[in-house]
Design an enzyme around this catalytic site. Structure first.
Site, PDB file in Angstrom:
ATOM      1  N   VAL A  45       0.832  -1.200   0.000  1.00  0.00           N
ATOM      2  CA  VAL A  45       0.000   0.000   0.000  1.00  0.00           C
ATOM      3  C   VAL A  45       0.868   1.253   0.000  1.00  0.00           C
ATOM      4  O   VAL A  45       0.516   2.265  -0.607  1.00  0.00           O
ATOM      5  CB  VAL A  45      -0.957  -0.013   1.205  1.00  0.00           C
ATOM      6  CG1 VAL A  45      -1.760   1.262   1.248  1.00  0.00           C
ATOM      7  CG2 VAL A  45      -1.879  -1.208   1.120  1.00  0.00           C
ATOM      8  N   ASP A  46       2.028   1.165   0.625  1.00  0.00           N
ATOM      9  CA  ASP A  46       2.932   2.337   0.625  1.00  0.00           C
ATOM     10  C   ASP A  46       3.403   2.638  -0.791  1.00  0.00           C
ATOM     11  O   ASP A  46       3.980   3.692  -1.040  1.00  0.00           O
ATOM     12  CB  ASP A  46       4.191   2.136   1.477  1.00  0.00           C
ATOM     13  CG  ASP A  46       4.104   1.036   2.501  1.00  0.00           C
ATOM     14  OD1 ASP A  46       2.980   0.785   2.945  1.00  0.00           O
ATOM     15  OD2 ASP A  46       5.145   0.469   2.851  1.00  0.00           O
ATOM     16  N   ASP A  47       3.231   1.724  -1.724  1.00  0.00           N
ATOM     17  CA  ASP A  47       3.708   1.959  -3.083  1.00  0.00           C
ATOM     18  C   ASP A  47       2.649   2.599  -3.979  1.00  0.00           C
ATOM     19  O   ASP A  47       2.800   2.649  -5.186  1.00  0.00           O
ATOM     20  CB  ASP A  47       4.177   0.642  -3.720  1.00  0.00           C
ATOM     21  CG  ASP A  47       5.383   0.084  -2.998  1.00  0.00           C
ATOM     22  OD1 ASP A  47       6.077   0.888  -2.348  1.00  0.00           O
ATOM     23  OD2 ASP A  47       5.602  -1.117  -3.062  1.00  0.00           O
TER      24      ASP A  47
END
Ligand code: 6R9
Length: 709
Positions: free
Chosen positions: A571-573
């Site tokens: 999700v951080d990407d």
């Protein structure tokens, strides 16, 4: 709007429903555009598959309708010294509002996974079957002191002897033992020896630094270390014992006594590695594995910890993920048997290229294959050594039937062109697996068509250290419908995935015919799920259970109109450009589909107008190395526009001269790319880079910053 109240009917339907728009393609490389390319299960594979689509759909349904009954009958495949309570097969809480997060399986049962991997197989008559076949770093290389193969009976004998030796060093049930070894059969044997006596192993990948190893020894409070003297990796000799000895001293300085000292496998010869002087509490493996006396099996409660595996997150110290004996055993055995269509026929040879330093090596080298009595290759080297043809020659030499590797390896080998592959036969191959990262459709297609000659299906398997076993993967059954390149597709038995809206946290109902994107969560407890973070249950709860009732994977996913899952990456990407959420994996796939591009990684950089802009790091194929420049950048922008969206077109292209910075498990380290993209040549404070496979790549990227298009 038609709302399906629960995901089961949809997922079960997705298992068996081929969609009309998916074309059946001939064995010749089809001219179809990549987006229309959804090949069916190859006929040759279908003809021998043990699984049927109906059987898979039924098993899936049973695992959801009656999880207790389903998993109890799976558990019945193994020996339980004390039977588990059939009226209480599992209990779990996924809601922090309802008390501590917990999952307990096979309560009151006592078993031993090493016994079930080895003794049980020998008793069943598999004693003479090959268990491990060692494949060394150099072709044709042999080991001075270790055998090149182990039958099940020989693996059991060695495991017992090492178990007895560990006991003699004071290691007992519940103690932690740190393993720092190359990818040799003795690493799996060391894990099994720990499990046999109830010691909790924590394997540290043999590429880690002294400090990383020391902090894991200290965090786990290990009482003993099992190491090897060294290993050849590619053209280099790595001084594993030198690192381990320093780490041991450093852990002792940090207050961890490591009272059992160290056992060291003599893997290299005097020419490569002159025999070092050992201290009083250090001993050579070959000098201590003398007798099986004292190697009795320790019967473990099902919930007793089996192992700790450290996994690094984007922030903070690595988390010690804890897996429990009974649930992990039942999950690992079931997963290996069902996902890969049971590679256990007399002439099947399993080859998973992952190191036991990662979860893939735990579940699909050390435990899953042995629980099923499979024969497997244990490969100490790297796919690129001595050249890009190595894996395919191993396949031919040992008649490998099932190959399980990572997209990073596939893309790297693809970069060297088809010749190293097509000059080998690969006729023995039946199935190709992929794990570790999203596999872009271009690499998927190359894997299937060039490596597998379009005869072998590709299983893109999604899972995590924390899930213990594969959770989402295409079904390898006749009639289950075509496989979509780049999609992990359908949940396996026991897995109930769902998507949460990232903004509201609400579950997005699964509706056939409707696409959705969101945070990937799992709703139902499964036997092989992680139980806690070692010594820090609060961190476990905070990291994975922040949404009441769901296990949060940390990955984003798209569910297509057929109900199939596509993992879009961590999700951080996700980068938000002008208010649009862009999963970097999608844009990367579009770029890699260009023939000049070997690998691409996208990150966001701050932008005054758009909030964030996309910045692409691109490595070119060997043939296209001279093409870096504005012209190619223009072409790639057009491609991202056409394949994904206009707003998904990268603003900047950074031509990475030799590759992208990757962790030692092959995952691109985006944290570093984000910093270089944002700060350019003046970048500083890159943080912990100890898990990087090749730190030199970072310097090259910084130096090449000025050449970006
Ligand atoms: C098994 C393993 C877990 C993370 C996971 C996800 C990524 C793994 C994937 C995949 C897309 C796949 N990941 N398999 N992404 N498609 N088939 O790799 O465990 O080292 O804990 O990493 O890897 O982001 O969350 P682990």
């Amino acid at each position: 709007m038609r709302v399906t109240p629960f995901v089961l009917p949809l997922a079960a339907q997705a298992l068996v429903a081929p969609r009309p728009h998916m074309k059946r393609l001939s064995s010749q490389r089809p001219a179809a555009a990549l987006e229309d390319y959804c090949p069916p299960l190859p006929e040759a594979f279908e003809a021998q598959a043990a699984l049927t689509a109906d059987g898979a759909a039924e098993a899936y349904k049973a695992s959801l309708d009656d999880p207790s009954g389903f998993w109890a009958s799976e558990a019945d495949r193994y020996h339980w010294q004390t039977p588990f309570d059939r009226s209480n097969v599992y209990s779990a809480n996924f809601k922090r509002s309802a008390g501590p997060i917990a999952a307990r399986w096979f309560e009151d049962g006592a078993t031993n996974i090493a016994y079930n991997c080895l003794d049980r197989q020998v008793e069943a008559g598999l004693g003479d079957k090959l268990c491990f076949i060692a494949e060394r770093n150099d072709e044709g290389e042999t080991s001075p002191l270790q055998p090149e193969t182990y039958t099940y009976a020989e693996a059991l004998e060695e495991t017992k002897k090492l178990a007895a030796a560990l006991r003699a060093r004071g290691v007992k049930k519940g103690d932690r033992v740190a393993l720092f070894m190359p990818m040799v059969p003795e690493l799996a044997i060391a894990m099994l020896a720990c499990a046999r006596i109830g010691a909790v192993h924590t394997v540290v990948f043999g590429g880690f630094s002294r400090d990383s190893l020391a902090s894991r020894i200290a965090s786990a409070g290990a009482t003993c270390v099992i190491a090897a003297d060294g290993v050849r990796r590619g053209g280099k000799v790595i001084d594993l014992w030198g690192i381990a000895k320093d780490a041991l001293a450093s852990a002792r300085d940090q207050g961890t006594p490591v009272a059992g000292g160290a056992v060291i496998l003599r893997r290299l010869d005097d020419a490569a590695y002159p025999e070092p002087q050992l201290a009083a509490d250090e001993a050579w493996w070959h000098n201590v594995v003398t007798s099986t006396d004292g190697s009795d099996v320790e019967w473990m409660a099902a919930e007793d910890p089996l192992f700790i595996l450290y996994t690094s997150g984007s922030t903070g110290a690595p988390k010690g993920i804890v897996h429990a004996t009974g649930g992990y055993m039942v999950g690992a055995g079931h997963s290996f048997r069902t996902v890969f269509d049971a590679p256990v026929r007399a002439d099947d040879v399993w080859f998973c290229t992952a190191d036991c330093g990662w979860i893939t090596g735990h579940t699909y080298v050390a435990y899953g294959p042995l629980l099923n009595g499979a024969t497997q290759i244990v490969f100490e080297g790297v796919p690129s050594w001595p050249d890009a043809g190595r894996l395919w020659r191993i396949v031919d030499q040992h008649k490998v039937t099932h190959l399980y590797t990572a997209p990073t390896a596939i893309r790297a080998l693809m970069r060297s062109g088809d010749d190293p592959v097509t000059s080998t036969s690969r006729a023995s191959l039946k199935l190709l697996g992929s794990v570790g990262e999203p596999i872009n459709p271009e690499a998927w297609r190359w894997y299937r068509e060039v490596v597998g000659d379009d005869r072998c299906p590709v299983a893109d398997t999604w899972w995590q250290t924390e899930t213990g076993v594969i959770q989402i993967a295409p079904t390898m059954a006749s009639g289950a419908g075509p496989h979509k390149p780049g999609a992990a597709m359908t949940p396996v038995a026991g897995c109930v995935p769902a998507l949460l809206d990232a903004a509201t946290g609400a579950e997005i109902p699964a509706v056939i015919g409707e696409e959705a994107k969101g945070l990937l969560v799992l709703k139902q407890p499964w036997p092989s799920m992680a139980r806690t973070c070692w010594g820090d249950h609060e961190r476990f709860e905070n990291t994975y259970f922040s949404y009441d009732g769901y296990y949060l994977t940390g990955d984003g996913a798209r569910r297509d109109a057929d109900g199939h899952y596509w993992i879009t990456g961590r999700v951080d990407d996700v980068v938000v450009v002008s208010g649009h959420n862009i999963g970097t994996a999608e844009v990367e796939s579009a770029l890699v589909a260009h023939p000049a591009v070997a690998e691409a990684a996208l990150v966001g950089v701050p932008h005054d107008v758009k909030g964030s802009a996309l910045y692409a790091f691109v490595t070119l194929t060997q043939d296209a190395e001279g093409q870096a420049g504005d012209e190619l950048a223009k072409e790639l922008k057009l491609r991202a526009r056409a394949d994904v969206a206009a707003f998904a077109s990268p603003d900047t292209f950074h031509w990475a001269p030799t590759g992208l910075p990757k962790t030692r498990s092959g995952k691109i380290m985006r944290r570093i790319l984000r910093k270089i993209a944002a700060e350019g040549a003046d970048v500083s404070g890159l943080g912990d880079t100890s898990t990087l496979a090749d730190p030199g790549i970072v310097d090259e990227l910084i130096a090449s910053h000025a050449g970006a298009s």
